[in-house]
Design a protein around this motif. Sequence first.
Motif, PDB file in Angstrom:
ATOM      1  N   ASN A 153       0.829  -1.214   0.000  1.00 16.66           N
ATOM      2  CA  ASN A 153       0.000   0.000   0.000  1.00 16.66           C
ATOM      3  C   ASN A 153       0.858   1.257   0.000  1.00 16.66           C
ATOM      4  O   ASN A 153       0.591   2.211  -0.737  1.00 16.66           O
ATOM      5  N   LYS A 154       1.893   1.228   0.833  1.00 13.57           N
ATOM      6  CA  LYS A 154       2.775   2.398   0.935  1.00 13.57           C
ATOM      7  C   LYS A 154       3.471   2.681  -0.395  1.00 13.57           C
ATOM      8  O   LYS A 154       3.547   3.831  -0.847  1.00 13.57           O
ATOM      9  N   LEU A 155       3.990   1.630  -1.011  1.00 14.05           N
ATOM     10  CA  LEU A 155       4.717   1.805  -2.275  1.00 14.05           C
ATOM     11  C   LEU A 155       3.775   2.252  -3.386  1.00 14.05           C
ATOM     12  O   LEU A 155       4.142   3.089  -4.226  1.00 14.05           O
ATOM     13  N   GLU A 156       2.577   1.720  -3.396  1.00 14.87           N
ATOM     14  CA  GLU A 156       1.603   2.135  -4.421  1.00 14.87           C
ATOM     15  C   GLU A 156       1.266   3.619  -4.256  1.00 14.87           C
ATOM     16  O   GLU A 156       1.162   4.354  -5.247  1.00 14.87           O
ATOM     17  N   THR A 157       1.130   4.053  -3.009  1.00 20.28           N
ATOM     18  CA  THR A 157       0.852   5.471  -2.750  1.00 20.28           C
ATOM     19  C   THR A 157       2.031   6.326  -3.201  1.00 20.28           C
ATOM     20  O   THR A 157       1.849   7.362  -3.846  1.00 20.28           O
ATOM     21  N   LEU A 158       3.220   5.846  -2.879  1.00 16.14           N
ATOM     22  CA  LEU A 158       4.437   6.594  -3.244  1.00 16.14           C
ATOM     23  C   LEU A 158       4.547   6.754  -4.754  1.00 16.14           C
ATOM     24  O   LEU A 158       4.828   7.846  -5.273  1.00 16.14           O
ATOM     25  N   ILE A 159       4.305   5.678  -5.460  1.00 15.01           N
ATOM     26  CA  ILE A 159       4.390   5.705  -6.928  1.00 15.01           C
ATOM     27  C   ILE A 159       3.317   6.624  -7.499  1.00 15.01           C
ATOM     28  O   ILE A 159       3.557   7.381  -8.445  1.00 15.01           O
ATOM     29  N   ARG A 160       2.137   6.602  -6.883  1.00 13.02           N
ATOM     30  CA  ARG A 160       1.064   7.490  -7.339  1.00 13.02           C
ATOM     31  C   ARG A 160       1.467   8.950  -7.164  1.00 13.02           C
ATOM     32  O   ARG A 160       1.233   9.774  -8.045  1.00 13.02           O
ATOM     33  N   LEU A 161       2.089   9.263  -6.040  1.00 12.34           N
ATOM     34  CA  LEU A 161       2.546  10.636  -5.788  1.00 12.34           C
ATOM     35  C   LEU A 161       3.586  11.045  -6.824  1.00 12.34           C
ATOM     36  O   LEU A 161       3.568  12.175  -7.324  1.00 12.34           O
ATOM     37  N   GLU A 162       4.483  10.110  -7.158  1.00 13.16           N
ATOM     38  CA  GLU A 162       5.519  10.394  -8.166  1.00 13.16           C
ATOM     39  C   GLU A 162       4.861  10.706  -9.510  1.00 13.16           C
ATOM     40  O   GLU A 162       5.234  11.653 -10.203  1.00 13.16           O
ATOM     41  N   GLN A 163       3.893   9.885  -9.866  1.00 11.90           N
ATOM     42  CA  GLN A 163       3.231  10.045 -11.166  1.00 11.90           C
ATOM     43  C   GLN A 163       2.470  11.365 -11.230  1.00 11.90           C
ATOM     44  O   GLN A 163       2.435  12.025 -12.273  1.00 11.90           O
ATOM     45  N   GLN A 164       1.892  11.777 -10.112  1.00 11.43           N
ATOM     46  CA  GLN A 164       1.168  13.060 -10.071  1.00 11.43           C
ATOM     47  C   GLN A 164       2.134  14.224 -10.274  1.00 11.43           C
ATOM     48  O   GLN A 164       1.821  15.183 -10.982  1.00 11.43           O
ATOM     49  N   ILE A 165       3.309  14.124  -9.648  1.00 10.02           N
ATOM     50  CA  ILE A 165       4.311  15.188  -9.787  1.00 10.02           C
ATOM     51  C   ILE A 165       4.755  15.305 -11.238  1.00 10.02           C
ATOM     52  O   ILE A 165       4.821  16.404 -11.801  1.00 10.02           O
ATOM     53  N   VAL A 166       5.050  14.151 -11.829  1.00 12.75           N
ATOM     54  CA  VAL A 166       5.528  14.136 -13.225  1.00 12.75           C
ATOM     55  C   VAL A 166       4.436  14.649 -14.165  1.00 12.75           C
ATOM     56  O   VAL A 166       4.694  15.437 -15.085  1.00 12.75           O
ATOM     57  N   ALA A 167       3.205  14.254 -13.912  1.00 14.23           N
ATOM     58  CA  ALA A 167       2.072  14.683 -14.752  1.00 14.23           C
ATOM     59  C   ALA A 167       1.862  16.193 -14.663  1.00 14.23           C
ATOM     60  O   ALA A 167       1.408  16.834 -15.620  1.00 14.23           O
ATOM     61  N   ALA A 168       2.220  16.760 -13.501  1.00 17.74           N
ATOM     62  CA  ALA A 168       2.066  18.209 -13.309  1.00 17.74           C
ATOM     63  C   ALA A 168       3.282  18.976 -13.830  1.00 17.74           C
ATOM     64  O   ALA A 168       3.382  20.184 -13.662  1.00 17.74           O
ATOM     65  N   GLY A 169       4.218  18.242 -14.424  1.00 13.92           N
ATOM     66  CA  GLY A 169       5.385  18.891 -15.036  1.00 13.92           C
ATOM     67  C   GLY A 169       6.573  19.048 -14.098  1.00 13.92           C
ATOM     68  O   GLY A 169       7.558  19.706 -14.447  1.00 13.92           O
TER      69      GLY A 169
END
Lengths: 157, 144
Positions: free
Chosen positions: A131-147
């Motif tokens: 769960n923790k890693l999935e959340t972490l990866i989601r946060l990473e993807q959001q940052i990248v998507a926001a440029g």
Amino acid sequence: MQNMEVDQMQRQYLDYIKSLFLEGFLDGQFLQLQQLQDENNPDFVVEVVSLFFEDSERLLNDLTFALDQKGIDFKKVDAHVHQLKGSSSSIGAQRVKNCCIAFRNFCEEQNIDECLSCLQQVKQEYCHVKNKLETLIRLEQQIVAAGGSIPTMEFSF
Amino acid sequence: MVKLVCRVSRTVTKGLLMHLGCDVTTASSSEECLRVVSLDHEVVFMDVCTGLDGSELAARILEKFAKHQDRPLIVALTGNTKRVTKENCMRVGMDGLILKPVSVEKMRGVLSELLERRVLFETSESESRVLKVLNSVRCQFDVK
């Protein structure tokens, strides 16, 4: 406005990953994985984490099956735990790794009750870190998507 | 070449070596490793638990290249810090042993030393401490 959003997301990401280290879910090996992610291997962390999820789920199923047998083959159980220890250690999933260390000791003693208890514990720790890693990866993807770019954490504790 | 049974460990080690600029071939079994290993490979990294478990593969690699002037270096990758593991690896003819976990900096140093000296047997921390004590005792006797 967009920069402020990215800044906020990056702060949130750093706070979150720091908490994972402080709570012992991850150790320095995870930072090594992040170091290996570069332009030649941009999805390295996600790739390795995904392999970890696949292999762990298979091994936990195998362990459940092996410990459910009338005549438990402790060598087989130990072999599965050894593999899980290896893969969790390789990605820095510290709590899972530590559970496996205890588990192997009880395999050596052929202590069925403790092995069953360890199995429950390792399943629990695996669920937590997944769960923790999935959340972490989601946060990473959001940052990248926001440029934005994924900030790096200094491991100083 | 990286021969590691554990898929996650194999992928991480491959990533580590590629990050350092190496061309990497991977194998998931001893049979595959033996089939694929060639003189193009400067080093074979293999997973080892006790040292004895890597002995057959090491012996077969040595045999494969026995008639050649050169051969890949054979290096054990292990989390087992027991002295007997290192001794077993040395006895079966391996060229080195590295203790896991392996960081980027550590692997950089390892590769540099291996390719220069052609041998590297890493000492565990506890073994270092014992050696330091023995050396200090030896020095005291020498002084006397």
